[in-house]
Design an enzyme around this catalytic site. Sequence first.
Site, PDB file in Angstrom:
ATOM      1  CE  LYS A   1      -3.966   1.841   2.662  1.00 31.76           C
ATOM      2  NZ  LYS A   1      -4.800   1.611   3.875  1.00 31.76           N
TER       3      LYS A   1
ATOM      4  CB  SER B   1      -8.276   3.208   2.727  1.00 34.77           C
ATOM      5  OG  SER B   1      -7.382   2.681   3.687  1.00 34.77           O
TER       6      SER B   1
ATOM      7  CB  SER C   1      -8.306   0.547   5.778  1.00 29.61           C
ATOM      8  OG  SER C   1      -9.086   1.709   5.655  1.00 29.61           O
TER       9      SER C   1
END
Lengths: 100, 486
Positions: free
Chosen positions: B79, B154, B178
Amino acid sequence: MSSDQISREETLHIAHLARLAITDEEAALYASQLSAVLAHARDIGALDIAGVEPTMHAVSMRNVLREDVISRSLDRDEVLASAPSSEAGMFVVPRIAGEG
Amino acid sequence: MAIVDMSAREMAAAVRSRELSALEIVDAHLAEIDAHDHEVRAFLLVLGDEARRRASQIDAAIARGEEVGPLAGVPVAVKDNMALRGVETTCASRILAGWRPPYTATVLERIEAAGAVVIGKTNLDEFAMGSSTENSGFFATRNPVDTSRVPGGSSGGSAAAVAARFAPLALGSDTGGSIRQPASLCGVVGAKPTYGLVSRYGLIAFASSLDQIGPFARNVEDAAALLSVIAAHDAKDSTSLGAGFDASEIATGVRGMRIGVVEEMLDGVSPGVSSVLDSAIASLVEAGATVERVSVPAARFGLSAYYLIAPAEASSNLARFDGVRFGLRVEGEDITETYLRTRASGFGAEVKRRIMLGTYALSAGYYDALYGKAQQVRTLIARDFAAAYERFDALISPTSPTVAFRFGERSDPLSMYMSDVCTIPSNLAGHPGISVPFGAAEEGMPAGVQVLAPALGEATMFKVAMALEAAAAKQTVPAWRSAAAS
């Protein structure tokens, strides 16, 4: 909770505190969206929980001490290379105080 | 079996035994990314040359007879809110476009030391604020199972990369769900460890008392293997617990275990997701566990507490993006005007919304009524979980109340926030949670079951996850494969 409606003026004030330039139209939209989230949070506003200790952090924290020895830190020039503007080993910023 | 369908542990074993080279494994994944990432858009940056160079180094080390670590040659998607020295790291925000960090996150140092290969930086909702990856400052990522739908968020890019076979493993971060919510929506495994188990050094902060890095994988044991590599004490993170995680004893079954179904997490759940949970409960009973309903009353107030605490911490953390030390600067007459213009131009709407919400919650006159009360609720949630864990070894619930939604379907912020109603309470309590895919719900879309455990109860959590995985229906596959098969 005192109120969960935020006015457009109040939104402009909060935006300025947060150093965000927003337009009047944006302020109107954010005012209604922030009001909706705060209205949802009314459920905890109504809870009678006086005397309950707040939790700041999930882990109970205490200070951890170590010997005061010098260790490597980030390379200054490498750090300054990321800055929009730097000079003589320092960050350069626009004028902070008025001339005088 | 195609290389990209192998488990991470199979890949590492094949590299160590020289059945496959690390370079072959990396090239197979780069080819898959090349063929399909234009449909999915999981990556902000693919590190093809760097990954191939690293793979060759691992192959050379093996040829020399050196020890190469448990993840030798395994590609990992990361990420883009974790810093990698010299490699653009943006948090999917225009305010950080072009920023090359002068340091590397501890988790990335740890996986590289274990032989893993970082294959790319994945897309996210800007600064990890969102549940669909639609809030990325650059572009939206699509769900590989059905590209007309969101992957969740996310960490949507990381979940999508693993589901699409672009990497067998990925790292995400979970502040309110997330990792777990996109894992559920994409049909992969995603775990949020106990707060403090994994170092946050080099993770760009959103809400520091809630943020935690964790693994994505296509199976539970791979997720546990990645967690065992990243879970360790780090002197650079003042909240690091000093515990590790041993993945060797998680496959022992759930016979005799007591598992609670959290009543408060059943409200508003779609019929398809609800029936997925029912089948999961039946399979745990079948495997010898006792399953009963349990109430965790304060969990109902999790969403409200979270949307005061997380924005409050974010408003403080994101103050550093001011156009002085890194990232974008939009010059004004003086410093204040430079701040105002830089932040107005660099942040997207959701980030501004949360910064303002947090600024309001912390402002004089509202602090006690909003932020203070939310922190008291946090205590209640921890207490109610503790009471439930006196009777139960682990708790389960749906991960997300619904399957993946279509783009633009949740334009109202509050309806988007509801995606995280089942995941938020464990962040507030600092407890671990995992989402395990358990077949399909509405319109054939995957749905996950969430397993929760008390702090440092990862071994118990993974045991229940393994039992669910053993009973779960076949894995969901990317859209281009189901199209080819039909």
